[in-house]
Design a protein around this motif. Structure first.
Motif, PDB file in Angstrom:
ATOM      1  N   THR A   1      88.996 -84.194 112.007  1.00  0.00           N
ATOM      2  CA  THR A   1      90.005 -85.031 111.384  1.00  0.00           C
ATOM      3  C   THR A   1      89.623 -85.295 109.933  1.00  0.00           C
ATOM      4  O   THR A   1      88.453 -85.370 109.601  1.00  0.00           O
TER       5      THR A   1
ATOM      6  N   CYS B   1      85.806 -87.292 113.847  1.00  0.00           N
ATOM      7  CA  CYS B   1      85.859 -88.667 114.320  1.00  0.00           C
ATOM      8  C   CYS B   1      84.493 -89.049 114.886  1.00  0.00           C
ATOM      9  O   CYS B   1      83.935 -88.331 115.709  1.00  0.00           O
TER      10      CYS B   1
ATOM     11  N   ARG C   1      84.314 -92.233 109.681  1.00  0.00           N
ATOM     12  CA  ARG C   1      85.625 -91.590 109.790  1.00  0.00           C
ATOM     13  C   ARG C   1      86.050 -91.634 111.260  1.00  0.00           C
ATOM     14  O   ARG C   1      85.263 -91.311 112.146  1.00  0.00           O
TER      15      ARG C   1
ATOM     16  N   ALA D   1      87.055 -96.063 108.479  1.00  0.00           N
ATOM     17  CA  ALA D   1      87.074 -97.324 109.216  1.00  0.00           C
ATOM     18  C   ALA D   1      85.864 -98.165 108.854  1.00  0.00           C
ATOM     19  O   ALA D   1      84.756 -97.649 108.727  1.00  0.00           O
TER      20      ALA D   1
ATOM     21  N   CYS E   1      89.543 -90.798 113.959  1.00  0.00           N
ATOM     22  CA  CYS E   1      90.909 -90.303 114.128  1.00  0.00           C
ATOM     23  C   CYS E   1      91.817 -91.515 114.337  1.00  0.00           C
ATOM     24  O   CYS E   1      91.348 -92.622 114.637  1.00  0.00           O
ATOM     25  N   ARG E   2      93.088 -91.354 114.179  1.00  0.00           N
ATOM     26  CA  ARG E   2      94.031 -92.474 114.277  1.00  0.00           C
ATOM     27  C   ARG E   2      93.937 -93.148 115.650  1.00  0.00           C
ATOM     28  O   ARG E   2      93.933 -94.371 115.754  1.00  0.00           O
ATOM     29  N   TYR E   3      93.864 -92.360 116.732  1.00  0.00           N
ATOM     30  CA  TYR E   3      93.809 -92.944 118.079  1.00  0.00           C
ATOM     31  C   TYR E   3      92.566 -93.830 118.241  1.00  0.00           C
ATOM     32  O   TYR E   3      92.664 -94.975 118.672  1.00  0.00           O
TER      33      TYR E   3
ATOM     34  N   ASP F   1      90.050-101.040 116.642  1.00  0.00           N
ATOM     35  CA  ASP F   1      90.520-102.275 116.010  1.00  0.00           C
ATOM     36  C   ASP F   1      91.126-103.261 116.994  1.00  0.00           C
ATOM     37  O   ASP F   1      91.042-104.461 116.796  1.00  0.00           O
TER      38      ASP F   1
ATOM     39  N   GLY G   1      90.955 -87.910 108.984  1.00  0.00           N
ATOM     40  CA  GLY G   1      91.413 -89.232 109.346  1.00  0.00           C
ATOM     41  C   GLY G   1      90.950 -90.404 108.517  1.00  0.00           C
ATOM     42  O   GLY G   1      90.477 -90.287 107.414  1.00  0.00           O
ATOM     43  N   ASP G   2      91.111 -91.505 109.138  1.00  0.00           N
ATOM     44  CA  ASP G   2      90.910 -92.792 108.492  1.00  0.00           C
ATOM     45  C   ASP G   2      89.442 -93.097 108.243  1.00  0.00           C
ATOM     46  O   ASP G   2      88.582 -92.743 109.028  1.00  0.00           O
TER      47      ASP G   2
ATOM     48  N   HIS H   1      90.688 -95.139 115.940  1.00  0.00           N
ATOM     49  CA  HIS H   1      90.738 -96.265 115.009  1.00  0.00           C
ATOM     50  C   HIS H   1      91.604 -97.395 115.586  1.00  0.00           C
ATOM     51  O   HIS H   1      91.214 -98.560 115.565  1.00  0.00           O
ATOM     52  N   ASP H   2      92.769 -97.044 116.107  1.00  0.00           N
ATOM     53  CA  ASP H   2      93.643 -98.052 116.712  1.00  0.00           C
ATOM     54  C   ASP H   2      92.957 -98.743 117.887  1.00  0.00           C
ATOM     55  O   ASP H   2      93.019 -99.964 118.023  1.00  0.00           O
TER      56      ASP H   2
END
Length: 98
Positions: free
Chosen positions: A33, A26, A58, A38, A60-62, A68, A35-36, A64-65
């Motif tokens: 990760t 991340c 890149r 972004a 991690c989900r946390y 955003d 992960g996503d 990224h949330d």
């Protein structure tokens, strides 16, 4: 399901190549990760940066949330702000609120 255009398929290919070459951590917290991917400047507002490698990281989900949904979280991301500023100064100012 709707068929993708050749243009969109090419963009998807470019995004896949960029993601493949990013380290598996991340960009914000450093956690390992897969992960996503972004977009630092959102693709809906800044479509011209959709496949710009400097606009893709890149997360991690946390993170990224948080990134955003929270301007307060983004303001703390000085390294990402400087990265965005290197290719779109106005967008960096607008999206990071600096």
């Amino acid at each position: 399901m709707r068929k993708k255009s050749k243009k969109q398929l090419e963009k998807d290919r470019q995004i896949g190549e960029i993601k493949k070459n990013l380290p598996p951590v991340c960009e914000i917290c450093g956690k390992n990760t897969q992960g996503d991917l972004a977009h630092l400047l959102p693709k809906s507002v800044y479509p011209e940066h959709y496949t710009n490698p400097l606009n893709l990281v890149r997360l991690c989900r946390y993170c990224h949330d948080q990134y955003d949904s929270s301007i307060n979280f983004r303001v703390l991301q000085t390294k990402l702000y400087e990265r965005v500023k290197s290719f779109d100064e106005r967008g960096a100012f607008r999206y990071f609120g600096k």
